[in-house]
Design an enzyme around this catalytic site. Structure first.
Site, PDB file in Angstrom:
ATOM      1  N   ASP A  69       1.012  -1.034  -0.185  1.00 56.25           N
ATOM      2  CA  ASP A  69       0.042   0.252   0.373  1.00 56.25           C
ATOM      3  C   ASP A  69       1.230   1.856   0.026  1.00 56.25           C
ATOM      4  OD1 ASP A  69      -2.184   1.840   0.632  1.00 56.25           O
ATOM      5  OD2 ASP A  69      -2.051   1.670   2.463  1.00 56.25           O
ATOM      6  N   PHE A  70       0.633   2.965  -0.548  1.00 52.41           N
ATOM      7  CA  PHE A  70       0.992   3.404   0.005  1.00 52.41           C
ATOM      8  C   PHE A  70       1.076   4.779   0.923  1.00 52.41           C
ATOM      9  CE2 PHE A  70       2.077   8.511  -0.846  1.00 52.41           C
ATOM     10  CZ  PHE A  70       3.313   8.124  -1.878  1.00 52.41           C
ATOM     11  N   ASP A  71       0.517   4.956   0.985  1.00 55.27           N
ATOM     12  CA  ASP A  71      -0.782   5.893   2.734  1.00 55.27           C
ATOM     13  C   ASP A  71      -0.321   5.507   3.622  1.00 55.27           C
ATOM     14  OD1 ASP A  71      -1.223   8.749   1.600  1.00 55.27           O
ATOM     15  OD2 ASP A  71      -1.834   7.288   0.125  1.00 55.27           O
TER      16      ASP A  71
ATOM     17  N   ASP B 146      -2.620  -0.756   5.596  1.00 58.78           N
ATOM     18  CA  ASP B 146      -3.049  -0.622   6.910  1.00 58.78           C
ATOM     19  C   ASP B 146      -4.398  -0.383   6.236  1.00 58.78           C
ATOM     20  OD1 ASP B 146      -2.604   2.345   4.921  1.00 58.78           O
ATOM     21  OD2 ASP B 146      -3.269   2.892   7.067  1.00 58.78           O
TER      22      ASP B 146
HETATM   23 MG   LIG Z   1      -2.781   3.040   3.589  1.00 60.60          MG
END
Ligand SMILES: [Mg+2]
Length: 286
Positions: free
Chosen positions: A44-46, A226
């Protein structure tokens, strides 16, 4: 393709047991990397590659994570992919590494091997999303801190910066406008301090990771993230894949977790410094 409804029921039934920290199970991760012919590394990124920021415009991957991603890309038996709720173009620009696969809008926009593919229903919903964003922009103008982010085939309404007592009002406006203008084509999903507006299309982070896997040999998938939308990816690849949730949410389908984005960075670095050597040491039958 797995049945996500069934697997999420299974996941919540199992979630009474606290998800263990990956640090206590590195020997298991080592064993599986050692047995693998290659690794599909999905992240995932953020909140995973980048710390969560107040302003959705600011997040950038940490220098260490960029270094790790480049090392993963340069390994012949590893295919790294970043899978995010951001639009594909935004995501690609923020990470900025060639030779990495990118998936945007929670799986609706795929950029694999440099080819872009968008879910047809999602493309059709684009003008509806545009309409909703404009109306919401007007209705939420009086509430400080609201950010309406039009991502093309989806949109995110961020309320991280909104006064706690106004959050409910923001959520009610979103529900109202979507039922007025959504034409049953747009669904509301809970995000992190945000609401996600998505077309009723059946591609998610789970289908994304299986599409990415189809581009590799029979490689071991690893996924770390997350978000609630990351659960679809965990469900898709567990129990065979390595699944790591970032945070203290014990209602995750992931087998392991790390506590914070800072710990995620350490784990990803560990995959590079320790894990890749194990993948390399597999007998090459070619
Ligand atoms: Mg995220």
């Amino acid at each position: 393709m797995s049945d996500h409804t069934n697997s999420s029921q299974t996941a919540s039934a199992e979630s009474t047991v606290e998800t263990p920290l990956v640090w206590d199970h590195l020997s298991d991760v080592r064993t599986r990397l050692h047995q693998a012919d290659g690794l599909l590394f999905g992240t995932d990124f953020d909140g995973t590659l980048s710390p969560i920021e107040e302003n959705p415009d600011s997040p950038e991957p940490t220098e260490t994570n960029l270094r790790s991603l480049r090392a993963l890309r340069d390994h012949p038996q590893v295919s790294p992919a970043v899978i995010s709720g951001r639009g594909l173009a935004d995501l690609r620009e923020r990470v900025g590494i060639e030779g990495v696969d990118y998936v945007g809008n929670h799986g609706l926009e795929l950029g694999i091997d440099g080819q872009r593919e968008t879910h047809p229903d999602a493309e059709a919903a684009e003008p509806v999303i545009e309409d909703i964003c404009q109306t919401l922009g007007d209705r939420l103008a009086g509430i400080d801190g609201t950010v309406v982010e039009n991502k093309g085939v989806t949109a995110t309404i961020h309320y991280r910066m909104v006064d706690r007592e106004e959050v409910k009002t923001v959520q009610n406006h979103v529900k109202e406008v979507v039922s007025e203008l959504g034409k049953d084509e747009v669904e509301i999903h809970d995000g992190k301090e945000s609401l996600e507006l998505r077309p009723a299309a059946d591609w998610d982070k789970g289908t994304a990771i299986s599409q990415l896997l189809a581009h590799t040999e029979v490689w071991l998938p690893l996924y770390i993230g997350d978000d609630t939308t990351d659960e679809a990816a965990f469900e898709e690849i567990r129990p065979d894949g390595i699944t790591v949730h970032v945070g203290d949410n014990h209602k995750t389908a992931a087998d392991y977790r790390v506590r914070t984005p800072a710990e995620a960075e350490v784990f990803i670095r560990w995959v590079v410094t320790d894990g890749l050597a194990l993948v390399e040491s597999t007998d090459d039958t070619r």
